[in-house]
Write a protein that holds these residues in place. Sequence first.
Motif, PDB file in Angstrom:
ATOM      1  N   PHE A 214       0.821  -1.210   0.000  1.00 14.13           N
ATOM      2  CA  PHE A 214       0.000   0.000   0.000  1.00 14.13           C
ATOM      3  C   PHE A 214       0.856   1.261   0.000  1.00 14.13           C
ATOM      4  CE2 PHE A 214      -3.268  -2.926   2.107  1.00 14.13           C
ATOM      5  CZ  PHE A 214      -3.878  -3.202   0.886  1.00 14.13           C
ATOM      6  N   HIS A 215       2.041   1.189   0.604  1.00 15.86           N
ATOM      7  CA  HIS A 215       2.988   2.310   0.496  1.00 15.86           C
ATOM      8  C   HIS A 215       3.312   2.570  -0.982  1.00 15.86           C
ATOM      9  CE1 HIS A 215       3.705   3.136   4.623  1.00 15.86           C
ATOM     10  NE2 HIS A 215       4.503   2.101   4.905  1.00 15.86           N
ATOM     11  N   ALA A 216       3.563   1.479  -1.681  1.00 13.85           N
ATOM     12  CA  ALA A 216       3.916   1.586  -3.101  1.00 13.85           C
ATOM     13  C   ALA A 216       2.752   2.148  -3.919  1.00 13.85           C
ATOM     14  CB  ALA A 216       4.330   0.220  -3.636  1.00 13.85           C
ATOM     15  N   ALA A 217       1.520   1.737  -3.560  1.00 14.84           N
ATOM     16  CA  ALA A 217       0.337   2.233  -4.268  1.00 14.84           C
ATOM     17  C   ALA A 217       0.158   3.730  -4.051  1.00 14.84           C
ATOM     18  CB  ALA A 217      -0.911   1.478  -3.792  1.00 14.84           C
ATOM     19  N   VAL A 218       0.366   4.210  -2.811  1.00 15.36           N
ATOM     20  CA  VAL A 218       0.261   5.643  -2.515  1.00 15.36           C
ATOM     21  C   VAL A 218       1.335   6.426  -3.270  1.00 15.36           C
ATOM     22  CG1 VAL A 218       0.561   7.380  -0.699  1.00 15.36           C
ATOM     23  CG2 VAL A 218      -0.856   5.357  -0.262  1.00 15.36           C
ATOM     24  N   ASP A 219       2.560   5.892  -3.281  1.00 18.12           N
ATOM     25  CA  ASP A 219       3.649   6.552  -4.017  1.00 18.12           C
ATOM     26  C   ASP A 219       3.348   6.626  -5.511  1.00 18.12           C
ATOM     27  OD1 ASP A 219       5.009   6.888  -1.654  1.00 18.12           O
ATOM     28  OD2 ASP A 219       6.285   5.109  -1.909  1.00 18.12           O
ATOM     29  N   GLY A 220       2.704   5.541  -6.018  1.00 22.02           N
ATOM     30  CA  GLY A 220       2.411   5.485  -7.452  1.00 22.02           C
ATOM     31  C   GLY A 220       1.268   6.408  -7.851  1.00 22.02           C
ATOM     32  N   ASP A 221       0.338   6.636  -6.933  1.00 24.14           N
ATOM     33  CA  ASP A 221      -0.803   7.506  -7.237  1.00 24.14           C
ATOM     34  C   ASP A 221      -1.229   8.239  -5.959  1.00 24.14           C
ATOM     35  OD1 ASP A 221      -3.029   8.787  -8.073  1.00 24.14           O
ATOM     36  OD2 ASP A 221      -4.141   7.000  -8.702  1.00 24.14           O
ATOM     37  N   PRO A 222      -0.627   9.400  -5.673  1.00 17.14           N
ATOM     38  CA  PRO A 222      -0.902  10.148  -4.433  1.00 17.14           C
ATOM     39  C   PRO A 222      -2.345  10.630  -4.303  1.00 17.14           C
ATOM     40  CG  PRO A 222       1.100  10.932  -5.501  1.00 17.14           C
ATOM     41  CD  PRO A 222       0.408  10.052  -6.487  1.00 17.14           C
ATOM     42  N   ASP A 223      -3.145  10.523  -5.365  1.00 15.81           N
ATOM     43  CA  ASP A 223      -4.537  10.957  -5.291  1.00 15.81           C
ATOM     44  C   ASP A 223      -5.513   9.793  -5.253  1.00 15.81           C
ATOM     45  OD1 ASP A 223      -3.852  13.656  -5.306  1.00 15.81           O
ATOM     46  OD2 ASP A 223      -3.703  13.679  -7.500  1.00 15.81           O
ATOM     47  N   ASN A 224      -5.002   8.625  -4.954  1.00 17.83           N
ATOM     48  CA  ASN A 224      -5.846   7.419  -4.932  1.00 17.83           C
ATOM     49  C   ASN A 224      -6.356   7.193  -3.509  1.00 17.83           C
ATOM     50  OD1 ASN A 224      -6.792   4.723  -4.825  1.00 17.83           O
ATOM     51  ND2 ASN A 224      -5.608   4.224  -6.654  1.00 17.83           N
ATOM     52  N   TYR A 225      -7.631   7.547  -3.287  1.00 17.07           N
ATOM     53  CA  TYR A 225      -8.161   7.467  -1.931  1.00 17.07           C
ATOM     54  C   TYR A 225      -8.225   6.036  -1.423  1.00 17.07           C
ATOM     55  CZ  TYR A 225     -12.804   6.085  -3.724  1.00 17.07           C
ATOM     56  OH  TYR A 225     -13.845   5.439  -4.317  1.00 17.07           O
ATOM     57  N   ILE A 226      -8.421   5.052  -2.344  1.00 21.76           N
ATOM     58  CA  ILE A 226      -8.479   3.639  -1.941  1.00 21.76           C
ATOM     59  C   ILE A 226      -7.142   3.206  -1.336  1.00 21.76           C
ATOM     60  CG2 ILE A 226      -8.730   1.261  -2.743  1.00 21.76           C
ATOM     61  CD1 ILE A 226     -11.325   2.805  -2.558  1.00 21.76           C
ATOM     62  N   ALA A 227      -6.031   3.657  -1.938  1.00 22.28           N
ATOM     63  CA  ALA A 227      -4.705   3.298  -1.430  1.00 22.28           C
ATOM     64  C   ALA A 227      -4.523   3.807  -0.005  1.00 22.28           C
ATOM     65  CB  ALA A 227      -3.624   3.868  -2.354  1.00 22.28           C
ATOM     66  N   TYR A 228      -4.943   5.047   0.238  1.00 20.13           N
ATOM     67  CA  TYR A 228      -4.835   5.606   1.588  1.00 20.13           C
ATOM     68  C   TYR A 228      -5.718   4.840   2.576  1.00 20.13           C
ATOM     69  CZ  TYR A 228      -2.343   9.709  -0.228  1.00 20.13           C
ATOM     70  OH  TYR A 228      -1.413  10.544  -0.805  1.00 20.13           O
ATOM     71  N   TYR A 229      -6.924   4.499   2.117  1.00 22.72           N
ATOM     72  CA  TYR A 229      -7.857   3.820   3.007  1.00 22.72           C
ATOM     73  C   TYR A 229      -7.360   2.424   3.377  1.00 22.72           C
ATOM     74  CZ  TYR A 229     -12.139   2.216   5.160  1.00 22.72           C
ATOM     75  OH  TYR A 229     -13.051   1.739   6.060  1.00 22.72           O
ATOM     76  N   ARG A 230      -6.840   1.728   2.362  1.00 24.61           N
ATOM     77  CA  ARG A 230      -6.313   0.382   2.643  1.00 24.61           C
ATOM     78  C   ARG A 230      -5.099   0.468   3.572  1.00 24.61           C
ATOM     79  NH1 ARG A 230      -7.255  -2.716  -2.486  1.00 24.61           N
ATOM     80  NH2 ARG A 230      -9.532  -2.846  -2.585  1.00 24.61           N
ATOM     81  N   ARG A 231      -4.254   1.479   3.367  1.00 20.37           N
ATOM     82  CA  ARG A 231      -3.075   1.629   4.239  1.00 20.37           C
ATOM     83  C   ARG A 231      -3.513   1.954   5.675  1.00 20.37           C
ATOM     84  NH1 ARG A 231       1.867   5.673   2.805  1.00 20.37           N
ATOM     85  NH2 ARG A 231       0.346   7.272   3.455  1.00 20.37           N
ATOM     86  N   ALA A 232      -4.544   2.803   5.812  1.00 15.41           N
ATOM     87  CA  ALA A 232      -5.085   3.107   7.140  1.00 15.41           C
ATOM     88  C   ALA A 232      -5.609   1.837   7.819  1.00 15.41           C
ATOM     89  CB  ALA A 232      -6.204   4.133   7.029  1.00 15.41           C
ATOM     90  N   THR A 233      -6.236   0.972   7.004  1.00 16.99           N
ATOM     91  CA  THR A 233      -6.743  -0.294   7.526  1.00 16.99           C
ATOM     92  C   THR A 233      -5.621  -1.132   8.128  1.00 16.99           C
ATOM     93  OG1 THR A 233      -8.491  -0.315   5.845  1.00 16.99           O
ATOM     94  CG2 THR A 233      -7.990  -2.408   6.920  1.00 16.99           C
ATOM     95  N   VAL A 234      -4.476  -1.186   7.422  1.00 21.40           N
ATOM     96  CA  VAL A 234      -3.334  -1.957   7.927  1.00 21.40           C
ATOM     97  C   VAL A 234      -2.765  -1.306   9.196  1.00 21.40           C
ATOM     98  CG1 VAL A 234      -1.036  -2.858   7.402  1.00 21.40           C
ATOM     99  CG2 VAL A 234      -2.766  -2.777   5.611  1.00 21.40           C
ATOM    100  N   PHE A 235      -2.633   0.006   9.177  1.00 22.09           N
ATOM    101  CA  PHE A 235      -2.118   0.708  10.362  1.00 22.09           C
ATOM    102  C   PHE A 235      -2.971   0.390  11.591  1.00 22.09           C
ATOM    103  CE2 PHE A 235       0.023   4.132   7.616  1.00 22.09           C
ATOM    104  CZ  PHE A 235       1.302   3.668   7.920  1.00 22.09           C
ATOM    105  N   LEU A 236      -4.287   0.397  11.417  1.00 23.69           N
ATOM    106  CA  LEU A 236      -5.185   0.107  12.531  1.00 23.69           C
ATOM    107  C   LEU A 236      -5.042  -1.335  13.002  1.00 23.69           C
ATOM    108  CD1 LEU A 236      -8.373   2.025  11.378  1.00 23.69           C
ATOM    109  CD2 LEU A 236      -6.920   2.587  13.335  1.00 23.69           C
ATOM    110  N   ALA A 237      -4.879  -2.241  12.042  1.00 25.88           N
ATOM    111  CA  ALA A 237      -4.688  -3.652  12.391  1.00 25.88           C
ATOM    112  C   ALA A 237      -3.383  -3.852  13.156  1.00 25.88           C
ATOM    113  CB  ALA A 237      -4.691  -4.505  11.123  1.00 25.88           C
ATOM    114  N   MET A 238      -2.406  -2.975  12.916  1.00 21.25           N
ATOM    115  CA  MET A 238      -1.112  -3.056  13.593  1.00 21.25           C
ATOM    116  C   MET A 238      -1.104  -2.261  14.906  1.00 21.25           C
ATOM    117  SD  MET A 238       1.358  -2.561  10.248  1.00 21.25           S
ATOM    118  CE  MET A 238       2.915  -3.165  10.903  1.00 21.25           C
ATOM    119  N   GLY A 239      -2.235  -1.629  15.225  1.00 17.71           N
ATOM    120  CA  GLY A 239      -2.312  -0.851  16.446  1.00 17.71           C
ATOM    121  C   GLY A 239      -1.668   0.516  16.344  1.00 17.71           C
ATOM    122  N   LYS A 240      -1.498   1.005  15.117  1.00 23.83           N
ATOM    123  CA  LYS A 240      -0.844   2.301  14.905  1.00 23.83           C
ATOM    124  C   LYS A 240      -1.892   3.348  14.500  1.00 23.83           C
ATOM    125  CE  LYS A 240       3.567   0.212  13.538  1.00 23.83           C
ATOM    126  NZ  LYS A 240       4.608   0.098  12.473  1.00 23.83           N
TER     127      LYS A 240
END
Length: 488
Positions: free
Chosen positions: A44-70
Amino acid sequence: MGLLLLGDGVCGAECGVNADVEKHLELGKKLLAAGQLADALSQFHAAVDGDPDNYIAYYRRATVFLAMGKSKAALPDLTKVIELKMDFTAARLQRGHLLLKQGKLDEAEDDFKKVLKSNPSENEEKEAQAQLIKSDEMQRLHSQALDAFESSDYTAAITFLDKILEVCVWDAELRELRAECFIKEGEPRKAISDLKAASKLKNDNTEAFYKISTLYYQLGDHELSLSEVRECLKLDQDHKRCFAHYKQVKKLNKLIESAEELIRDGRYTEATSKYESVMKTEPSVSEYTIRSKERICHCYSKDEKPVEAIRVCSEVLQMEPDNVNALKDRAEAYLIEEMYDEAIQDYETAQEHNENDQQIREGLEKAQRLLKQSQKRDYYKILGVKRNAKKQEIIKAYRKLALQWHPDNFQNEEEKKKAEKKFIDIAAAKEVLSDPEMRKKFDDGEDPLDAETQQGGGGNPFHRSWNSWQGFNPFSSGGPFRFKFHFN
């Protein structure tokens, strides 16, 4: 609330993703489903870097952060999602949850209200309404907690704060406020727990580290106090209060470490001197006085200075009657002084508080053996005469020892107790050895004053008590001496 995972169809051409971003999103989704969070995060880091305006990439990355307790890392991503897609209710609802946990009640309420205005699904609407009610309740409790604190009703304030912190678990300010209440209520360890959480929840929280350090210091835990004040100075090396406190704790810590090293080396006199310096260095914190005296008591006991050991250990036990270390050390000192009853009592008290301590068990058994042995007295040794001594020699030895060990000659209570025991033994020895019939029994291996060795005698051996000699004149066999007895 559960986290929303969106499929490929949501994105499509609308998101304007290129093939590489699409690939990262798909792979990340599979890794997330498999629980491989670190690998999913990389995709998901790579997806955000590849398309900084892709809201799905940010949302999926937020999902992982929450799963990791961050949660701190997830919050900016959720905010970015909302900036890119204002009607994305799942992200806004999720952000509202995080803001509520952080205690940012106004911001959380704003998110929940906007969810209700954005045509949410039935479940999202129910969730937003429920969270609004909860947030409103937190606002009310927060106001009540502040009022109670201002009125110095710290018990009530803690009750309100307990309820708020069940919901607003990441609110550093509320934890700091509850810590202040715990301090006022005399519960420093609970305050430390809250302050430790606050030091992690709020960046560069030097104040929390300073307070934790001072609380540990007041509790007598100089090592943890030193560790926490160092954390403060890592954040701000010019912090005046932390630096001043650091110098004091470091000095005390050095003295204590030095004293303990001397004890390990068996250099007890020098260790005693170090602990006396500890008490002078920090006279205002009673914990250091108690702990220093406890260790001085240990040093005297190990150095076979029983009178000093009994005195200092007794001072510790006046302050802490259940101090097992002081009880053990005083018991050892009592053994040296042949005060076996007192030693047994101390070992038994210590065993009540630590029944699995092998040292206590062995010490108690030793004291009981020595007591039994002492009850089979050698009257010749007590008077320091040979077994063939004439009656005149026995009387002479007795008079000398009776004068020396009469309890009225001693002012110190512990020394007086020792003298009483000695005097009783001396008087008993004179009674047995100056009487031909009793002396013959003793010479035949029978103690005429010991019930256990008498024919038909049962029960426990006895000693004559100090008061049993009232009216007895130790110099009644004639001679120039007359001794006046004083009894309490």
